[in-house]
Design a protein around this motif. Sequence first.
Motif, mmCIF file in Angstrom:
data_model
loop_
_atom_site.group_PDB
_atom_site.id
_atom_site.type_symbol
_atom_site.label_atom_id
_atom_site.label_comp_id
_atom_site.label_asym_id
_atom_site.label_seq_id
_atom_site.Cartn_x
_atom_site.Cartn_y
_atom_site.Cartn_z
ATOM 1 N N GLY A 26 33.657 54.928 44.194
ATOM 2 C CA GLY A 26 33.030 54.766 45.514
ATOM 3 C C GLY A 26 31.983 53.675 45.371
ATOM 4 O O GLY A 26 32.260 52.627 44.791
ATOM 5 N N TYR A 27 30.757 53.950 45.856
ATOM 6 C CA TYR A 27 29.676 52.969 45.735
ATOM 7 C C TYR A 27 29.491 52.565 44.269
ATOM 8 O O TYR A 27 29.536 53.412 43.377
ATOM 9 N N GLY A 28 29.244 51.285 44.033
ATOM 10 C CA GLY A 28 28.980 50.839 42.665
ATOM 11 C C GLY A 28 28.932 49.327 42.593
ATOM 12 O O GLY A 28 29.918 48.685 42.229
ATOM 13 N N GLY A 29 27.798 48.755 42.993
ATOM 14 C CA GLY A 29 27.669 47.297 43.035
ATOM 15 C C GLY A 29 27.932 46.644 41.687
ATOM 16 O O GLY A 29 28.817 45.797 41.548
ATOM 17 N N ILE A 30 27.165 47.046 40.655
ATOM 18 C CA ILE A 30 27.296 46.392 39.345
ATOM 19 C C ILE A 30 28.677 46.683 38.756
ATOM 20 O O ILE A 30 29.314 45.801 38.163
ATOM 21 N N GLN A 31 29.165 47.906 38.951
ATOM 22 C CA GLN A 31 30.460 48.276 38.377
ATOM 23 C C GLN A 31 31.601 47.458 38.987
ATOM 24 O O GLN A 31 32.566 47.123 38.298
ATOM 25 N N TRP A 32 31.499 47.112 40.268
ATOM 26 C CA TRP A 32 32.525 46.241 40.861
ATOM 27 C C TRP A 32 32.438 44.829 40.276
ATOM 28 O O TRP A 32 33.454 44.184 40.010
ATOM 29 N N VAL A 33 31.217 44.367 40.052
ATOM 30 C CA VAL A 33 31.058 43.026 39.478
ATOM 31 C C VAL A 33 31.691 42.980 38.083
ATOM 32 O O VAL A 33 32.450 42.057 37.750
ATOM 33 N N VAL A 34 31.386 44.003 37.273
ATOM 34 C CA VAL A 34 31.922 44.043 35.905
ATOM 35 C C VAL A 34 33.454 44.111 35.948
ATOM 36 O O VAL A 34 34.150 43.383 35.233
ATOM 37 N N ALA A 35 33.987 44.954 36.816
ATOM 38 C CA ALA A 35 35.453 45.100 36.915
ATOM 39 C C ALA A 35 36.109 43.778 37.295
ATOM 40 O O ALA A 35 37.124 43.376 36.713
ATOM 41 N N THR A 36 35.525 43.084 38.245
ATOM 42 C CA THR A 36 36.141 41.852 38.745
ATOM 43 C C THR A 36 36.020 40.725 37.732
ATOM 44 O O THR A 36 36.957 39.934 37.554
ATOM 45 N N LEU A 37 34.882 40.676 37.053
ATOM 46 C CA LEU A 37 34.722 39.657 36.015
ATOM 47 C C LEU A 37 35.723 39.902 34.881
ATOM 48 O O LEU A 37 36.335 38.962 34.358
ATOM 49 N N ILE A 38 35.912 41.171 34.524
ATOM 50 C CA ILE A 38 36.909 41.500 33.490
ATOM 51 C C ILE A 38 38.296 41.040 33.948
ATOM 52 O O ILE A 38 39.055 40.467 33.164
ATOM 53 N N ASP A 39 38.643 41.261 35.221
ATOM 54 C CA ASP A 39 39.936 40.772 35.746
ATOM 55 C C ASP A 39 40.084 39.276 35.455
ATOM 56 O O ASP A 39 41.123 38.819 34.988
ATOM 57 N N GLY A 40 39.040 38.525 35.753
ATOM 58 C CA GLY A 40 39.092 37.068 35.591
ATOM 59 C C GLY A 40 39.164 36.656 34.129
ATOM 60 O O GLY A 40 39.909 35.744 33.758
ATOM 61 N N LEU A 41 38.412 37.351 33.273
ATOM 62 C CA LEU A 41 38.392 36.985 31.848
ATOM 63 C C LEU A 41 39.701 37.359 31.159
ATOM 64 O O LEU A 41 40.187 36.632 30.292
ATOM 65 N N LEU A 42 40.293 38.491 31.551
ATOM 66 C CA LEU A 42 41.597 38.863 30.987
ATOM 67 C C LEU A 42 42.642 37.831 31.404
ATOM 68 O O LEU A 42 43.477 37.417 30.602
ATOM 69 N N ALA A 43 42.572 37.384 32.656
ATOM 70 C CA ALA A 43 43.526 36.370 33.130
ATOM 71 C C ALA A 43 43.354 35.056 32.359
ATOM 72 O O ALA A 43 44.307 34.297 32.200
ATOM 73 N N ALA A 44 42.134 34.817 31.864
ATOM 74 C CA ALA A 44 41.877 33.589 31.089
ATOM 75 C C ALA A 44 42.209 33.788 29.610
ATOM 76 O O ALA A 44 41.947 32.907 28.791
ATOM 77 N N GLY A 45 42.741 34.979 29.251
ATOM 78 C CA GLY A 45 43.193 35.206 27.874
ATOM 79 C C GLY A 45 42.121 35.778 26.954
ATOM 80 O O GLY A 45 42.311 35.791 25.736
ATOM 81 N N CYS A 46 41.026 36.253 27.498
ATOM 82 C CA CYS A 46 39.965 36.822 26.654
ATOM 83 C C CYS A 46 40.322 38.246 26.242
ATOM 84 O O CYS A 46 41.146 38.907 26.874
#
Length: 329
Positions: A26-46
């Motif tokens: 549900g609510y979770g500002g920082i947790q959404w940021v972390v999740a989305t950044l992880i999406d981007g970094l995994l896509a970049a091969g990290c």
Amino acid sequence: MKIAMLNPPHRYGQDTSQWITVPPQGYGGIQWVVATLIDGLLAAGCEILLIGAPGSTVRPGLTVSAATTRAALSAFGPDVVHDHTNGQLLPAEPDWPAVRTHHLNGVPEHTANGIYLSHAQRRAAGSADAPVIRLPVNPDRYTYREEKEDFLLFLGRVSVHKGARDAAAFAEAAGLPLKLAGPAWEPDYLRGILTDYPGTAEYLGEVGGSHRTDLLAAAQALLVLSQPFGGPFGCEWIEPGATVVAEAAVSGTPVIATDNGCLAEIAPHVGTVVPVERTPTREEAAKILAGLPTPAYLRATAVERWGHQVIAAKYLEVYRRSLAGGTWT
Ligand code: UDP
């Protein structure tokens, strides 16, 4: 690159036996940021190690650790540690290059190699040189919709500084219902809104999953009428990054925001900015709603400016700077 991501370990609001996962239920500002950044970094091969979010879903390239921070870091051997916890989980003298995204207001306790979400937040922290990287959004996690329904949306903490009452006043002037979604940790404040705007404001409680994404996609506009007062612990509130702005835009929904903090920098790209503490007349509200950008423009703008891959690339630059021994405050 191997990155250890430190997430603030918080309990879930409605069920304190659970942790807020990454991404959150549900609510979770920082947790959404972390999740989305992880999406981007995994896509970049990290390769990513996530610490501080028990119960989060493991994916190829992502490990979630329940061990103590130092033990988990030693076992993983990161190139860079990325702290989102304001130092709460970061060992005092880390053995690895470390960068810290600041998510809150004011001067952070630890300023070494900080990253801010907006120029306004950075200014208030007393930094002139630290990188500013906007909050990311992953379009695949949202629903895009061109046909809207007849309501306005408030999505966030139902609190004075988030402008929930101001949203109800705006909706009443616009002659549209307001759906208020989010945790209400100040019940008297919520009760006051529902009492004073009975025909306009409806409270949905905290929302997650497809309920949240459906609301974001169906609303005529998202109201982010953040106020520069009434912040946590009585502080002056400078909206640091406002995840909801990119979330609405990627769903094809425009944003009507005050100019508080980051909103002056990001909202004009995907909507409009209105003055703090002034309710528009019926005519003004109608004019604002008629002049908002189209859904297709909004989604394209959000992806171009704040898409998870764009933002991950900016973080990778900062990680490389830190790996090369760079320091800044
Ligand atoms: N949110 C949610 N459910 C709710 C209310 C909010 O999932 O009922 C999410 C919202 O979509 C956003 C985050 O919580 O991702 C709030 O982050 P934001 O940066 O907008 O506000 P803050 O972190 O300052 O509370």
